[in-house]
Design a protein around this motif. Sequence first.
Motif, PDB file in Angstrom:
ATOM      1  N   VAL A 263       0.759  -1.209   0.135  1.00 37.86           N
ATOM      2  CA  VAL A 263      -0.082   0.088  -0.107  1.00 37.86           C
ATOM      3  C   VAL A 263       0.987   1.158  -0.004  1.00 37.86           C
ATOM      4  N   LYS A 264       0.362   2.185  -0.401  1.00 41.08           N
ATOM      5  CA  LYS A 264       0.895   3.702  -0.304  1.00 41.08           C
ATOM      6  C   LYS A 264       1.576   4.064   0.822  1.00 41.08           C
ATOM      7  N   GLY A 265       2.700   4.555   1.240  1.00 43.50           N
ATOM      8  CA  GLY A 265       3.265   4.729   2.414  1.00 43.50           C
ATOM      9  C   GLY A 265       4.133   3.776   3.044  1.00 43.50           C
ATOM     10  N   THR A 266       4.239   2.357   2.250  1.00 44.95           N
ATOM     11  CA  THR A 266       5.154   1.699   2.818  1.00 44.95           C
ATOM     12  C   THR A 266       6.601   2.022   2.426  1.00 44.95           C
ATOM     13  N   SER A 267       7.508   1.603   3.549  1.00 43.30           N
ATOM     14  CA  SER A 267       8.895   2.259   3.470  1.00 43.30           C
ATOM     15  C   SER A 267       9.933   1.126   3.455  1.00 43.30           C
ATOM     16  N   PHE A 268      11.246   1.186   3.168  1.00 39.12           N
ATOM     17  CA  PHE A 268      12.059   0.375   3.196  1.00 39.12           C
ATOM     18  C   PHE A 268      13.676   0.969   3.512  1.00 39.12           C
ATOM     19  N   LEU A 269      14.412   0.086   4.077  1.00 38.30           N
ATOM     20  CA  LEU A 269      15.812   0.609   4.096  1.00 38.30           C
ATOM     21  C   LEU A 269      16.984  -0.619   3.484  1.00 38.30           C
ATOM     22  N   ARG A 270      17.594  -0.156   2.584  1.00 34.58           N
ATOM     23  CA  ARG A 270      18.458  -1.221   2.231  1.00 34.58           C
ATOM     24  C   ARG A 270      19.902  -0.855   2.494  1.00 34.58           C
TER      25      ARG A 270
END
Length: 312
Positions: A263-270
């Motif tokens: 969904v919109k707003g999902t975030s990730f760090l790689r």
Amino acid sequence: MNISIKKRLLIFSGILGLAFILLLLPACDIIDPKDAREITPTDTTGDTLKTATTDTTIIGGQSIVLPLAPLTKVLVEDYTGHQCGNCPGASTKAAVVDSLYGNKISVMEVHVGFFARTSSTFNINYRTAAGDKLNTDFGLNDQLPKGMINRKPFTSSTVLLNPDDWIGATDAITKTVSATAIGIKATYDTASRSLNVKAYTKYRSDVNDSYGLTAYLTEDSLVSPQVDYRFNPDFIARFLHRHVLRKGLDPTEGNVLNAAPAVKGTSFLRSMSTILSPAWKPKNCRVNVIVYNTTSKEIIQAEWIELESLLK
């Protein structure tokens, strides 16, 4: 004295003077592909590409400012080889695209296949494991020069485009809004030559497909031999290779961001890291981060950082 003779003497003396001035000018011993372009283009896209609205997001404990409606940036992949005589003409096309779109695109020169083979004359190996994989994945089969513009089809079903299509494909993509915003933070240690990159991604709309993330390290301004059919003789001893792929960088957490719809707003760090070769010049290096569709391989968004900015 007859007036026509005077005119001829004046013209002749002018030609001699011009020749003398040209002899005094310094000669350029490096062939830069962009020098062969016929125009000096400017950014014709105007204010439509400016996105001023941002928000601040906390991702992985880090405060990141990202655009709310990010316009799509473009990775221009120029597939080439130092024994490909037609490829420098494609490099010129890439230079024109770079001039037209500036910080909206990043060029990556990928040496692959038969034309990138080494010899006693062409003794620098620009091939990479990442480039070999791209060569296999997209089936170039030594059909150079070819390029990809965000790995998206343009005039046909193929993603492998002829150089004449690069400007049109780039123009079309840079006018679209991406589902993804990317932010990059990086550090570089000059003593150990260790590069650490953190890529922050946030979805600006619902995502139905699986997306992945990877990165590529390039180095600019490499001087070495090149075959160039635009010249006679066609061997150029000192050719300027631009933005050459040096290494692929994969996240330690894995490439896949979302395996299922998100969904919109999902975030990730790689996170990614590597050690630069002693032969590479950090001030000429760039890290290109891309988010791509894991099925179609199309690049959804691109962002990059110059290592020179980390050296100050």
